[in-house]
Design an enzyme around this catalytic site. Structure first.
Site, PDB file in Angstrom:
ATOM      1  N   ASP A  88       5.266 -14.896 -81.210  1.00 40.38           N
ATOM      2  CA  ASP A  88       5.902 -16.014 -80.526  1.00 40.38           C
ATOM      3  C   ASP A  88       7.298 -16.275 -81.103  1.00 40.38           C
ATOM      4  O   ASP A  88       7.495 -16.254 -82.318  1.00 40.38           O
ATOM      5  CB  ASP A  88       5.026 -17.262 -80.700  1.00 40.38           C
ATOM      6  CG  ASP A  88       5.523 -18.452 -79.922  1.00 40.38           C
ATOM      7  OD1 ASP A  88       5.581 -18.365 -78.687  1.00 40.38           O
ATOM      8  OD2 ASP A  88       5.856 -19.472 -80.557  1.00 40.38           O
TER       9      ASP A  88
ATOM     10  N   GLU B  53      -0.463   0.600 -92.263  1.00 43.38           N
ATOM     11  CA  GLU B  53      -1.547   0.818 -93.227  1.00 43.38           C
ATOM     12  C   GLU B  53      -2.907   0.953 -92.537  1.00 43.38           C
ATOM     13  O   GLU B  53      -3.882   1.393 -93.144  1.00 43.38           O
ATOM     14  CB  GLU B  53      -1.619  -0.345 -94.225  1.00 43.38           C
ATOM     15  CG  GLU B  53      -0.360  -0.530 -95.073  1.00 43.38           C
ATOM     16  CD  GLU B  53      -0.404  -1.835 -95.857  1.00 43.38           C
ATOM     17  OE1 GLU B  53      -1.476  -2.502 -95.824  1.00 43.38           O
ATOM     18  OE2 GLU B  53       0.608  -2.203 -96.467  1.00 43.38           O
TER      19      GLU B  53
END
Length: 595
Positions: free
Chosen positions: A230, A298
């Site tokens: 956002d 990751e």
């Protein structure tokens, strides 16, 4: 006869090599409080969403984006987060979130969740600690507190406006909870680019950065496939927080300062252009997203970052989706384009040019929870972004025209290579609710502007699932947090299922064809016959097969070029004078395959 060369007509060539899922995905936005209610309180929730995921699997989308469901006082419908690691009881529990993720995986749907990093709720424990600790404390350093201007600090620190209307600053002592509190005499001000209950975080503080990276890992560990970010362009503010005479609106972003404003010349660059607004699109945001990119890398499975960034021009927006930053960015320039062939061709071409230059997909969108639904927006006398909401006394859209154009616009969008977002209910052809009574409205933009802006409630009305059920099946009790228009009965999902020509069946067929023909990863070239037409947007997408996408935006039927056979159309097609030629009526899009 066109003199354009093949090079002139070629708009987009797909990237080579492995294509992660998000490069071509169609992603469906779920606004939780309005999608489906499982417990009967009239507000949508996570169990309600889980129970309706079969609808999305049958629709043919690849992923679901959930608007915020975190613990929140709901001052801005969940975009005021009090705890990023907890589900608000309004929507359920963490166990309900886990169940939703598990069911989505069973159905082959990925899940993206909203992240609100620009600001928190004023009920977040950090902000409560900041108020209690007082000026100069480490707790206040997590937010943007400043001394006021004027002789006694009675003026805001600068002249910035809230996106929701009114000043972007609140004095601590002026808060409703200040009288009699330890900060009743506190003269500092805090920044809130949105509502006063949404204080902006200070992203220059390493503690803020570490906290939000930990939030990313919390949800990644639970199995989410990515984050819609956002106000992605708003985290970093210009040093010194300088005055700025411009104005910022929802979706289209910053507008230049008025040239007649005496403050404007000081805000011009040496080239004479207005400087970037100091609260948005600052260089420092890119460092943050490079860090986030490394966090997502990751984890297995091509996790994704999606930018909600009101950035203009498109070339600057493309900087957010460079190879080591975010993966997608909503194309708001496409969303706000008027229903005009030359302007649509221009924004499509510029979008591909900018995004191809950084190796990113273009991410198409026509509606979301912040704008008037495109089935109504395209029925207004003036098309484009439209007003910030429509009320009963405002000029009303032409419902039939709007839906016809909306269907055509959607088929145009889904024919474009790249990714695409759908907003809940658009597959039903839902229009804006333009006759909501003022007493039912809840959007803070309505109240902060004194009703000048109607706000976003009209596009957030609970969905109709069952034609003959109370509340159209949204809730087992028939309750709905916003009233539904009675004419939505004919638009309910069960009323459209299996009905030839319905908007729901059009979406299902278009998504089936899009996936089967590989349109999302195809190349794209303008049709030579229509490349400069004032009335037609037409292009050829080459994925698993060549597909012509032709949209008629003029005032007379146009012929489908010879050698092409229609696959799907947004409305009934016609026939020419010889009875054999296929014609495309006004405000209609057709997909055709080479014979």
């Amino acid at each position: 006869m066109s003199t354009l060369t093949r090079a002139d007509l070629t708009v987009h060539t797909p990237a080579q090599g492995r294509a992660p899922w998000w490069r071509q995905a169609v992603i469906y936005q779920v606004y939780p409080r309005s999608f489906a209610d499982g417990d009967g309180d009239g507000i949508g929730d996570l169990p309600g969403i889980t129970a309706r995921l079969d609808h999305l699997a049958a629709l043919g989308v690849d992923a679901v984006w959930l608007s915020p469901f975190y613990r929140s006082p709901q001052a801005d419908a969940g975009y005021d987060v009090a705890d990023y690691r907890a589900v608000d009881p309004l929507f359920g529990t963490l166990a309900d979130a886990d169940a939703l993720l598990a069911r989505a995986r069973e159905l082959g749907l990925r899940v993206i969740v909203d992240l609100v990093p620009n600001h928190t709720s004023d009920e977040h424990e950090w902000f409560a600690a900041a108020l209690a600790a007082g000026p100069g404390s480490p707790e206040r350093a997590r937010y943007i507190f400043r001394e006021g201007g004027g002789e006694t600090g009675e003026e805001p620190p600068n002249n910035w406006e809230s996106v929701f209307g009114g000043p972007a600053w609140t004095r601590v002592r002026d808060r409703a909870d200040a009288p009699g509190s330890p900060w009743a005499e506190d003269g500092q001000w805090y920044l809130h680019l949105f509502d006063s209950k949404q204080p902006d975080l200070d992203w220059g503080n390493p503690e803020v950065r570490a906290e939000l990276e930990d939030v990313l890992r919390f949800w990644l560990d639970r199995g989410v496939d990515g984050f819609r970010v956002d106000v992605a362009h708003g985290l970093v503010k210009a040093p010194g927080l300088p005055d700025w005479a411009g104005h910022v609106s929802m979706v289209e972003g910053a507008e230049d300062a008025d040239d007649t404003d005496p403050e404007s010349p000081a805000l011009r660059s040496p080239e004479g252009h207005h400087a970037h607004p100091p609260m948005f699109d600052q260089e420092g945001v890119h460092e943050i997203y490079r860090d986030w990119h490394r966090v997502l890398a990751e984890y297995p499975g091509d996790r994704v970052l999606v930018a909600e960034a009101w950035v203009d021009p498109i070339e600057r927006l493309a900087r957010y989706v460079r190879a080591d930053e975010m993966h997608q960015a909503f194309n708001f320039a496409f969303l706000v384009s008027p229903w005009h062939a030359p302007e649509l061709r221009d924004v499509i071409a510029r979008s591909y040019r900018a995004n191809d230059a950084v190796g990113a997909p273009t991410t198409w969108v026509l509606s979301n929870h912040d704008v008037v639904r495109h089935a109504s927006r395209l029925g207004l006398a003036r098309t484009g972004k439209g007003p910030n909401g429509i009320g009963a006394t405002d000029p009303q859209p032409d419902a039939e025209l709007g839906l016809r154009r909306a269907r055509a616009a959607t088929l145009l969008m889904l024919g474009l290579p790249g990714s695409a977002y759908l907003y809940q209910g658009e597959e039903l052809g839902l229009p804006e609710h333009t006759e909501l009574p003022d007493e039912a409205r809840q959007d803070p933009a309505f109240f902060r502007t004194g009703g000048v802006e109607r706000g976003r409630d009209g596009c957030r009305v609970p969905l109709p699932w069952e034609q003959d059920a109370p509340g159209f099946g949204f809730s087992p009790t028939g309750r709905t947090w916003l009233p539904q228009p009675p004419e939505w009965a004919d638009l309910a999902a069960d009323a459209q299922t299996g009905r030839p020509g319905s908007t729901l069946e059009l979406y299902r067929e278009a998504l089936r064809l899009r996936a089967g023909l590989g349109l999302g990863l195809g190349s794209m070239s303008w049709s030579a016959e229509h490349a400069t037409s004032p009335d037609v947007v037409a292009f050829v997408t080459t994925g698993a097969a060549e597909v012509l996408v032709l949209t008629n935006l003029g005032d007379a039927d146009v012929a489908l070029p010879g050698g092409w056979s229609a696959l799907v159309a947004s409305g009934p097609l016609g026939s020419g004078t010889d009875g054999d030629a296929v014609t495309v009526p006004v405000d209609t899009t057709v997909w055709a395959r080479r014979i």
